[in-house]
Motif scaffolding. Structure first.
Motif, short mmCIF file in Angstrom:
data_model
loop_
_atom_site.label_atom_id
_atom_site.label_comp_id
_atom_site.label_asym_id
_atom_site.label_seq_id
_atom_site.Cartn_x
_atom_site.Cartn_y
_atom_site.Cartn_z
N ARG A 270 45.64 -23.13 -14.22
CA ARG A 270 45.44 -24.35 -13.43
C ARG A 270 44.64 -24.10 -12.16
O ARG A 270 44.32 -25.02 -11.43
CB ARG A 270 46.80 -24.97 -13.07
CG ARG A 270 47.55 -25.52 -14.29
CD ARG A 270 49.00 -25.73 -14.00
NE ARG A 270 49.66 -24.45 -13.71
CZ ARG A 270 50.95 -24.28 -13.45
NH1 ARG A 270 51.74 -25.33 -13.42
NH2 ARG A 270 51.45 -23.10 -13.20
N SER A 271 44.33 -22.83 -11.90
CA SER A 271 43.63 -22.49 -10.64
C SER A 271 42.14 -22.81 -10.70
O SER A 271 41.54 -22.89 -11.77
CB SER A 271 43.81 -21.00 -10.33
OG SER A 271 43.10 -20.21 -11.27
N LYS A 272 41.56 -22.99 -9.51
CA LYS A 272 40.12 -23.26 -9.39
C LYS A 272 39.31 -22.06 -9.89
O LYS A 272 38.28 -22.23 -10.53
CB LYS A 272 39.79 -23.53 -7.91
CG LYS A 272 38.36 -24.02 -7.71
CD LYS A 272 37.90 -23.91 -6.26
CE LYS A 272 38.73 -24.78 -5.34
NZ LYS A 272 38.22 -24.73 -3.94
N GLU A 273 39.79 -20.86 -9.62
CA GLU A 273 39.09 -19.63 -10.04
C GLU A 273 38.99 -19.56 -11.56
O GLU A 273 37.93 -19.22 -12.10
CB GLU A 273 39.81 -18.39 -9.51
CG GLU A 273 39.71 -18.18 -8.02
CD GLU A 273 40.71 -19.03 -7.24
OE1 GLU A 273 40.58 -19.09 -6.01
OE2 GLU A 273 41.60 -19.64 -7.86
N TYR A 274 40.10 -19.89 -12.24
CA TYR A 274 40.12 -19.87 -13.71
C TYR A 274 39.09 -20.86 -14.26
O TYR A 274 38.32 -20.54 -15.15
CB TYR A 274 41.51 -20.20 -14.22
CG TYR A 274 41.62 -20.21 -15.74
CD1 TYR A 274 41.94 -19.05 -16.43
CD2 TYR A 274 41.39 -21.38 -16.47
CE1 TYR A 274 42.03 -19.05 -17.82
CE2 TYR A 274 41.47 -21.38 -17.85
CZ TYR A 274 41.80 -20.22 -18.52
OH TYR A 274 41.87 -20.22 -19.90
N ARG A 275 39.09 -22.08 -13.71
CA ARG A 275 38.19 -23.13 -14.20
C ARG A 275 36.73 -22.76 -13.95
O ARG A 275 35.86 -23.00 -14.78
CB ARG A 275 38.54 -24.47 -13.55
CG ARG A 275 39.87 -25.05 -14.04
CD ARG A 275 40.00 -26.54 -13.75
NE ARG A 275 39.77 -26.88 -12.37
CZ ARG A 275 40.70 -26.86 -11.41
NH1 ARG A 275 41.94 -26.50 -11.72
NH2 ARG A 275 40.42 -27.22 -10.18
N LYS A 276 36.46 -22.15 -12.79
CA LYS A 276 35.08 -21.73 -12.49
C LYS A 276 34.59 -20.71 -13.51
O LYS A 276 33.47 -20.79 -14.00
CB LYS A 276 35.02 -21.11 -11.09
CG LYS A 276 34.85 -22.10 -9.97
CD LYS A 276 34.62 -21.35 -8.65
CE LYS A 276 34.29 -22.29 -7.52
NZ LYS A 276 33.97 -21.54 -6.29
N LEU A 277 35.44 -19.75 -13.82
CA LEU A 277 35.05 -18.70 -14.77
C LEU A 277 34.97 -19.23 -16.20
O LEU A 277 34.12 -18.80 -16.98
CB LEU A 277 36.04 -17.54 -14.69
CG LEU A 277 35.92 -16.67 -13.43
CD1 LEU A 277 37.18 -15.85 -13.23
CD2 LEU A 277 34.70 -15.76 -13.52
#
Length: 199
Positions: free
Chosen positions: A154-161
């Motif tokens: 659910r993190s922004k970092e996960y979605r960016k990658l």
């Protein structure tokens, strides 16, 4: 007969097999039997510039493919890509015929690279550029996936990658840095350069 007629109209093997209630590999076998020049013993002489690769064939795994690298013409398709079988195949050509070959384009298949100098004494081995580019791309994707999975989903970092893998593979100079566009996975406007994570 009807199987080969359907194959002439570019029908997929799987569709032909279903219509005739036979397996896709049987369809392929019938096509090759009707056209023996499609597989094996087609090439009688070697051009100066060759290309070696493999192609997936139904029911047979992978087959060895030989092309004229200048004319982009298929010369031969062999059911085996084992070194011993390829050596046996190329040994049927005279030494003079093999010495005429100037270049052989290959992927990074070590088996091909190992037998070429033994049979083609004058041929220069050229690694296909596509495979050279593909290697670092695969490596970057493996690192990206490993890093992505270290974050909460659910993190922004996960979605960016996860959603920016195409941008990560791009050259930094090719990324848009002036005009922000709406980033659906982040739910706000941002430039491509700022979207690509820098870890």
């Amino acid at each position: 007969m009807s199987v080969t007629l359907e194959a002439m109209h570019n029908s997929p093997l799987k569709d032909i097999a279903e219509r005739h209630t036979i397996s896709a590999s049987s369809v392929q076998r019938l096509i090759i039997e009707a056209n023996p020049n499609l597989l094996g013993n087609q090439c009688n002489h070697l051009p100066e510039h060759l290309f070696f690769d493999e192609a997936k064939t139904v029911g047979e795994g992978y087959s060895f493919v030989m092309m004229d690298s200048r004319q982009h013409q298929l010369l031969e398709m062999l059911p085996s890509r084992l070194t011993k079988d390829l050596e046996r195949y190329f040994e049927r050509f005279s030494l003079a015929e093999r010495q005429r070959v100037k270049t052989i384009v290959v992927d990074l298949n070590a088996a091909y690279i190992s037998f070429i100098p033994q049979l083609f004494f004058n041929a220069e081995i050229i690694i296909d550029r596509f495979h050279l580019v593909q290697m670092p791309n695969r490596s970057v994707n493996m690192i990206r996936t490993k890093l992505m999975n270290s974050f909460d989903k659910r993190s922004k970092e996960y979605r960016k990658l996860k959603f920016n893998w195409r941008l990560i593979l791009k050259c930094a100079n090719a990324l848009e840095w002036r005009h922000p566009t709406y980033q659906v996975h982040l739910r706000y406007y941002e430039t491509q350069l700022n979207v690509v994570p820098s870890y």
